[in-house]
Design a protein around this motif. Structure first.
Motif, PDB file in Angstrom:
ATOM      1  N   MET A   1     -16.002   3.610   7.645  1.00  0.00           N
ATOM      2  CA  MET A   1     -14.595   3.322   7.454  1.00  0.00           C
ATOM      3  C   MET A   1     -14.160   2.354   8.552  1.00  0.00           C
ATOM      4  SD  MET A   1     -11.223   5.897   7.757  1.00  0.00           S
ATOM      5  CE  MET A   1     -12.204   7.309   7.583  1.00  0.00           C
ATOM      6  N   LYS A   2     -13.337   1.404   8.190  1.00  0.00           N
ATOM      7  CA  LYS A   2     -12.813   0.437   9.154  1.00  0.00           C
ATOM      8  C   LYS A   2     -11.673   1.062   9.949  1.00  0.00           C
ATOM      9  CE  LYS A   2     -15.550  -2.892   7.999  1.00  0.00           C
ATOM     10  NZ  LYS A   2     -16.651  -3.221   8.875  1.00  0.00           N
ATOM     11  N   LEU A   3     -11.487   0.567  11.153  1.00  0.00           N
ATOM     12  CA  LEU A   3     -10.422   1.060  12.029  1.00  0.00           C
ATOM     13  C   LEU A   3      -9.060   0.941  11.351  1.00  0.00           C
ATOM     14  CD1 LEU A   3      -9.461   2.122  14.755  1.00  0.00           C
ATOM     15  CD2 LEU A   3      -9.642  -0.205  15.653  1.00  0.00           C
ATOM     16  N   ALA A   4      -8.823  -0.146  10.648  1.00  0.00           N
ATOM     17  CA  ALA A   4      -7.527  -0.339   9.982  1.00  0.00           C
ATOM     18  C   ALA A   4      -7.253   0.763   8.971  1.00  0.00           C
ATOM     19  CB  ALA A   4      -7.482  -1.705   9.305  1.00  0.00           C
ATOM     20  N   LYS A   5      -8.278   1.142   8.211  1.00  0.00           N
ATOM     21  CA  LYS A   5      -8.099   2.211   7.226  1.00  0.00           C
ATOM     22  C   LYS A   5      -7.795   3.531   7.934  1.00  0.00           C
ATOM     23  CE  LYS A   5     -10.193   4.435   3.254  1.00  0.00           C
ATOM     24  NZ  LYS A   5     -11.363   4.546   2.379  1.00  0.00           N
ATOM     25  N   ALA A   6      -8.463   3.790   9.041  1.00  0.00           N
ATOM     26  CA  ALA A   6      -8.210   5.008   9.812  1.00  0.00           C
ATOM     27  C   ALA A   6      -6.771   5.038  10.311  1.00  0.00           C
ATOM     28  CB  ALA A   6      -9.188   5.107  10.985  1.00  0.00           C
ATOM     29  N   LEU A   7      -6.257   3.889  10.709  1.00  0.00           N
ATOM     30  CA  LEU A   7      -4.870   3.820  11.183  1.00  0.00           C
ATOM     31  C   LEU A   7      -3.887   4.089  10.049  1.00  0.00           C
ATOM     32  CD1 LEU A   7      -5.227   0.725  13.529  1.00  0.00           C
ATOM     33  CD2 LEU A   7      -4.983   3.118  14.218  1.00  0.00           C
ATOM     34  N   ILE A   8      -4.213   3.635   8.857  1.00  0.00           N
ATOM     35  CA  ILE A   8      -3.366   3.919   7.687  1.00  0.00           C
ATOM     36  C   ILE A   8      -3.394   5.411   7.375  1.00  0.00           C
ATOM     37  CG2 ILE A   8      -3.152   3.565   5.183  1.00  0.00           C
ATOM     38  CD1 ILE A   8      -4.207   0.655   5.731  1.00  0.00           C
ATOM     39  N   ILE A 145      -5.156  -8.233  16.977  1.00  0.00           N
ATOM     40  CA  ILE A 145      -5.391  -6.790  16.829  1.00  0.00           C
ATOM     41  C   ILE A 145      -5.611  -6.437  15.358  1.00  0.00           C
ATOM     42  CG2 ILE A 145      -4.274  -4.520  16.998  1.00  0.00           C
ATOM     43  CD1 ILE A 145      -2.976  -5.592  19.649  1.00  0.00           C
ATOM     44  N   GLN A 146      -4.750  -6.942  14.485  1.00  0.00           N
ATOM     45  CA  GLN A 146      -4.880  -6.642  13.056  1.00  0.00           C
ATOM     46  C   GLN A 146      -6.201  -7.163  12.488  1.00  0.00           C
ATOM     47  OE1 GLN A 146      -2.960  -4.668  11.220  1.00  0.00           O
ATOM     48  NE2 GLN A 146      -1.762  -4.270  13.055  1.00  0.00           N
ATOM     49  N   GLU A 147      -6.557  -8.385  12.851  1.00  0.00           N
ATOM     50  CA  GLU A 147      -7.833  -8.943  12.371  1.00  0.00           C
ATOM     51  C   GLU A 147      -9.006  -8.065  12.789  1.00  0.00           C
ATOM     52  OE1 GLU A 147      -7.820 -12.867  14.068  1.00  0.00           O
ATOM     53  OE2 GLU A 147      -6.768 -13.737  12.349  1.00  0.00           O
ATOM     54  N   TRP A 150      -9.581  -4.718  10.942  1.00  0.00           N
ATOM     55  CA  TRP A 150     -10.240  -4.805   9.631  1.00  0.00           C
ATOM     56  C   TRP A 150     -11.725  -5.141   9.740  1.00  0.00           C
ATOM     57  CZ3 TRP A 150      -8.419  -2.504   5.625  1.00  0.00           C
ATOM     58  CH2 TRP A 150      -7.040  -2.305   5.510  1.00  0.00           C
ATOM     59  N   HIS A 151     -12.218  -5.436  10.952  1.00  0.00           N
ATOM     60  CA  HIS A 151     -13.621  -5.768  11.124  1.00  0.00           C
ATOM     61  C   HIS A 151     -14.404  -4.682  11.883  1.00  0.00           C
ATOM     62  CE1 HIS A 151     -12.083  -9.833  10.207  1.00  0.00           C
ATOM     63  NE2 HIS A 151     -13.232  -9.908   9.568  1.00  0.00           N
ATOM     64  N   ILE A 152     -13.700  -3.868  12.621  1.00  0.00           N
ATOM     65  CA  ILE A 152     -14.359  -2.869  13.475  1.00  0.00           C
ATOM     66  C   ILE A 152     -14.525  -1.561  12.705  1.00  0.00           C
ATOM     67  CG2 ILE A 152     -14.062  -1.442  15.539  1.00  0.00           C
ATOM     68  CD1 ILE A 152     -12.696  -3.875  16.842  1.00  0.00           C
ATOM     69  N   ASP A 153     -15.730  -1.010  12.761  1.00  0.00           N
ATOM     70  CA  ASP A 153     -16.003   0.276  12.132  1.00  0.00           C
ATOM     71  C   ASP A 153     -15.546   1.407  13.034  1.00  0.00           C
ATOM     72  OD1 ASP A 153     -17.254  -0.626   9.728  1.00  0.00           O
ATOM     73  OD2 ASP A 153     -19.052  -1.103  10.891  1.00  0.00           O
TER      74      ASP A 153
END
Length: 156
Positions: A1-8, A145-147, A150-153
């Protein structure tokens, strides 16, 4: 899972927890001849499950932010602390600027009605330029940060 998804997911869990707390509060006390619409005891159990899930996710997010490096070699934690620092500097400048636009009554009371006795002691235009520059830096940093989110697992 990407960090962005975890934040959502974190945001969703925080909202779910808040909603659950509201349900508990609304159903904790009822008229003695009534029953609650929803059993608050069951909702407390549900809230604790949400808290546990949130705790696990937050630990993973923090670990990821501490260890994950961006393309320029900085950690996500460094980017987040830089953003917090910029926010603090921006708030300092904008609150100082706002203080110069208050009416003289708010400073000196109603006995002073002569605006000629009021003197601004800070360079408002310079402070505004600094605040604008910081705003631009924050926008660029937020994009970075946003970019990266979406790239960091997300780490386990």
């Amino acid at each position: 899972m990407k960090l962005a998804k975890a934040l959502i997911i974190r945001g969703d869990l925080q909202k779910k927890l808040s909603d659950t707390k509201n349900i508990i509060q609304k159903n904790s006390v009822v008229h003695k001849e009534s029953n609650p619409n929803i059993d608050p005891n069951e909702m407390i159990v549900k809230a604790n499950r949400i808290i546990d899930e949130l705790d696990n996710l937050m630990e993973r997010i923090h670990r990821t932010n501490t260890l994950a490096k961006t393309s320029d070699g900085r950690t996500m934690l460094k980017l987040l602390t830089e953003r917090d620092t910029l926010r603090n500097r921006h708030k300092l400048l904008t609150s100082t600027i706002e203080s110069t636009t208050k009416t003289h009554d708010s400073y000196f009371g109603e006995r002073y009605h002569d605006l000629e006795n009021i003197k601004v002691t800070v360079p408002v235009a310079d402070l505004q330029k600094q605040a604008d520059d910081i705003s631009m830096k924050m926008r660029h940093l937020n994009i970075t940060i946003q970019e990266n989110n979406w790239h960091i697992d997300l780490l386990d």
